[in-house]
Design a protein around this motif. Structure first.
Motif, PDB file in Angstrom:
ATOM      1  N   ILE A   1     -12.312  -2.927   4.704  1.00  0.00           N
ATOM      2  CA  ILE A   1     -10.869  -2.659   4.618  1.00  0.00           C
ATOM      3  C   ILE A   1     -10.439  -2.274   6.036  1.00  0.00           C
ATOM      4  CG2 ILE A   1      -9.035  -1.340   3.480  1.00  0.00           C
ATOM      5  CD1 ILE A   1     -10.805  -2.914   1.506  1.00  0.00           C
TER       6      ILE A   1
ATOM      7  N   VAL B   1      -7.306   3.144   0.921  1.00  0.00           N
ATOM      8  CA  VAL B   1      -7.619   1.965   0.103  1.00  0.00           C
ATOM      9  C   VAL B   1      -9.127   1.842  -0.092  1.00  0.00           C
ATOM     10  CG1 VAL B   1      -7.490  -0.567   0.004  1.00  0.00           C
ATOM     11  CG2 VAL B   1      -5.495   0.753   0.765  1.00  0.00           C
TER      12      VAL B   1
ATOM     13  N   ILE C   1      -1.362   0.569  -4.603  1.00  0.00           N
ATOM     14  CA  ILE C   1      -2.752   0.535  -4.132  1.00  0.00           C
ATOM     15  C   ILE C   1      -3.696   0.167  -5.282  1.00  0.00           C
ATOM     16  CG2 ILE C   1      -4.652   1.957  -3.213  1.00  0.00           C
ATOM     17  CD1 ILE C   1      -2.593   3.343  -1.427  1.00  0.00           C
TER      18      ILE C   1
ATOM     19  N   VAL D   1       0.842  -1.201   0.000  1.00  0.00           N
ATOM     20  CA  VAL D   1       0.000   0.000   0.000  1.00  0.00           C
ATOM     21  C   VAL D   1       0.876   1.250   0.000  1.00  0.00           C
ATOM     22  CG1 VAL D   1      -1.988  -1.111   1.106  1.00  0.00           C
ATOM     23  CG2 VAL D   1      -0.237  -0.056   2.540  1.00  0.00           C
TER      24      VAL D   1
ATOM     25  N   SER E   1      -4.062   4.572   5.987  1.00  0.00           N
ATOM     26  CA  SER E   1      -3.987   3.727   4.783  1.00  0.00           C
ATOM     27  C   SER E   1      -5.309   3.010   4.526  1.00  0.00           C
ATOM     28  CB  SER E   1      -2.839   2.712   4.902  1.00  0.00           C
ATOM     29  OG  SER E   1      -3.083   1.816   5.967  1.00  0.00           O
TER      30      SER E   1
ATOM     31  N   VAL F   1      -5.027  -4.047   6.148  1.00  0.00           N
ATOM     32  CA  VAL F   1      -3.884  -3.343   5.555  1.00  0.00           C
ATOM     33  C   VAL F   1      -2.920  -2.812   6.614  1.00  0.00           C
ATOM     34  CG1 VAL F   1      -5.021  -2.636   3.407  1.00  0.00           C
ATOM     35  CG2 VAL F   1      -5.194  -1.160   5.416  1.00  0.00           C
TER      36      VAL F   1
ATOM     37  N   TYR G   1     -10.369   4.410  -2.567  1.00  0.00           N
ATOM     38  CA  TYR G   1      -9.987   4.041  -3.936  1.00  0.00           C
ATOM     39  C   TYR G   1     -10.932   2.974  -4.481  1.00  0.00           C
ATOM     40  CZ  TYR G   1      -7.677   1.797  -7.809  1.00  0.00           C
ATOM     41  OH  TYR G   1      -7.422   1.236  -9.020  1.00  0.00           O
TER      42      TYR G   1
ATOM     43  N   VAL H   1      -3.498  -3.504  -5.456  1.00  0.00           N
ATOM     44  CA  VAL H   1      -4.270  -4.083  -4.353  1.00  0.00           C
ATOM     45  C   VAL H   1      -5.760  -4.080  -4.701  1.00  0.00           C
ATOM     46  CG1 VAL H   1      -5.025  -3.648  -1.961  1.00  0.00           C
ATOM     47  CG2 VAL H   1      -2.588  -3.565  -2.541  1.00  0.00           C
ATOM     48  N   GLY H   2      -6.217  -2.951  -5.229  1.00  0.00           N
ATOM     49  CA  GLY H   2      -7.626  -2.847  -5.608  1.00  0.00           C
ATOM     50  C   GLY H   2      -7.988  -3.899  -6.641  1.00  0.00           C
TER      51      GLY H   2
END
Ligand code: ASP
Ligand code: MG
Length: 489
Positions: free
Chosen positions: A192, A137, A19, A13, A133, A40, A140, A22-23
């Motif tokens: 998350i 995330v 990121i 991240v 973070s 995370v 996003y 990750v998404g």
């Protein structure tokens, strides 16, 4: 439905591109019909910086936290601007970032006036990285059209009040996790969750110890329970040894719980040693995967090891340790010296990483972290003052430039000849072994060697790993590849 708990580490991240990756990983699993719960870490380097700023504040240096607040605002806002296109959502995120970092400045301001940071205060400061973070995330993912929500683990993980190293209350945690996360998942929301942190029953923030996000993921995976736990970092799974030491290092395809515990305890920076405790009881398989190379199958860690008789699967090293020797002619046949020494080491707050005694009873030796060694020496010498005055026991000897090298493999158990191969390889490499210990599990043999010999020793031992003992033949390099994450077993 299959539930997967995924944990992404600091580098996963640590940037806009990471990121996004990750998404993509989360979305793909969710679209494949799985329930995904995500934990995370803070963006890489943030937790260290927060702790340093709190320490500087304690010394009265107010410039340090102000500089860091500025830097963290910039880094998180830059990421927010790049990752979140919808104006409202972005503004809300930027507000949250601002609020959290305002809190940080106020906390450090308070610390600088009091000139003191308590463990409890340190936990509030160091929790900020994950709280930032997780929001980033989640925002996003929302921006890409997914239903995601940031969750502070203070609302899920209940711990005792041992600040900076808290222990979860699994029963209380299970109730909260099941009530909250199950409800979210049923509504199709991707949680998350902040790694690393929890709260006492009355809501005070705690942390689970440095590197604790793996532990958070293990706790949540066990509390759900989840069908699998996937740990995403920036390497292709668990390696046979440190690739910086041997260019022959490879990814291990399958490890048993018992094998990976030996590796974690002996310093392979693979998993937080406590991570697997909550999932072990439930036989939940763990995968160790690479965010930056998601097509690589990584390492599967499962209850039972894959046994290849005689095979060594990994070689790990532990540095920053000292070897201490207690010896003396008056020790022979006298009960209690080892016991009193062990208690003294415990009183010094040090953990003993390895221990060996020869059957002559004239000496025994053990390894402790280098930072505890002088205190340990003092406490033992006080404990044995009488014996030392009678010259039954000598002064404690400390060897500083040493490393523990451990070979690990479930196939070593009950197979004759493994030790012979190990020591022949070391002998041929002209490595002198200072001390040896084998765990009763027979899953590992540990040796203490001089620091100057450690690289040679690891390379020689790595030569004993046969190809075809279940490892992936090649290591693929890290790099952003937008390929498919691995399927399930
Ligand atoms: N951010 C925390 C640390 O650096 C927890 C973690 O990343 O595992 O220790
Ligand atoms: Mg970690």
């Amino acid at each position: 439905m299959h539930t997967i708990t995924m944990k992404f580490g600091g580098t996963s991240v640590g940037s806009v591109e990471a990121i996004q990756q990750v998404g993509a990983i989360i979305t793909r699993q969710a679209e494949a019909g799985q329930r995904v719960v995500t934990v995370v870490s803070a963006m890489s380097g943030v937790t260290n910086a927060l702790i340093r700023a709190a320490q500087d504040s304690e010394m009265g240096d107010v410039g340090s936290y102000k500089r860091l607040a500025h830097e963290l605002r910039r880094r998180h806002a830059e990421a927010a601007n790049a990752l979140v296109q919808t104006t409202n959502r972005r503004e809300r995120l930027l507000d949250e970032i601002r609020d959290l970092l305002d809190d940080f400045e106020q906390l450090c301001h308070g610390i600088s006036i009091l000139r003191e940071v308590t463990p409890r205060g340190m936990d509030v400061v160091s929790s900020l990285g994950e709280r930032l973070s997780a929001r980033l995330v989640a925002a996003y993912l929302q921006d890409t059209g997914a239903e995601a929500e940031a969750v502070d683990a203070t609302t899920l993980i209940v711990t005792n009040d041992r600040f900076q190293n808290a222990t979860p209350d699994m029963a209380a945690t299970r109730l909260k996790v099941q009530a909250k996360l199950k409800r979210m998942m049923e509504r199709g929301i991707l949680p998350i969750i902040t790694g690393f942190i929890g709260a006492t029953p009355n809501g005070t923030i705690t942390t689970l110890g440095r590197g604790g996000s793996d532990y958070s993921a293990g706790i949540i995976a066990a509390a759900l329970p989840s069908d699998e736990l996937w740990i995403w970092s920036d390497v292709d799974g668990v390696m046979t040894t440190d690739p910086r030491i041997s260019d022959q290092a490879r990814t291990i395809r399958v490890l048993g719980y018992g094998e990976v515990s030996e590796m974690a305890y002996f310093g392979a920076k693979v998993l937080h040693p406590r991570t697997i405790l909550p999932v072990i009881e439930l036989n939940i398989p763990i995968r160790v995967l690479n965010t930056f190379n998601p097509a690589h199958p990584g390492t599967l860690i499962r209850p039972e090891p894959e046994i290849v008789p005689g095979a060594i699967k990994a070689i790990t090293t532990v540095t920053a340790v000292h070897l201490m020797t207690v010896q003396g002619r008056g020790m022979v046949g006298v009960p209690g010296i080892a016991g009193r020494t062990f208690s003294a080491v415990a009183r010094a707050g040090a953990s003993m990483l390895m221990f060996a005694q020869s059957s002559s009873e004239q000496s025994f030796c053990f390894v402790v972290p280098d930072r505890s060694s002088s205190l340990v020496k003092d406490v033992i010498e006080q404990e044995l003052a009488l014996e030392r005055a009678r010259r039954d026991v000598d002064d404690v000897q400390v060897s500083e430039d040493v490393v523990i090298v451990t070979v690990v493999g479930a196939g070593m158990r009950g197979t004759p000849g493994v030790a012979a191969r190990v020591f022949t390889a070391l002998g041929e490499a002209e490595v002198n072994v200072l001390s040896i210990a084998q765990g009763a599990s027979e899953y590992s043999i540990s040796m203490v060697v001089a620091h100057a010999d450690a690289t040679k020793a690891v390379q020689a031992l790595h030569g004993l790993l046969q190809n075809g003992n279940g490892n992936h033949p090649t290591r693929s390099g890290a790099g952003l590849k937008n390929s498919l994450p691995p399927g399930q077993a």
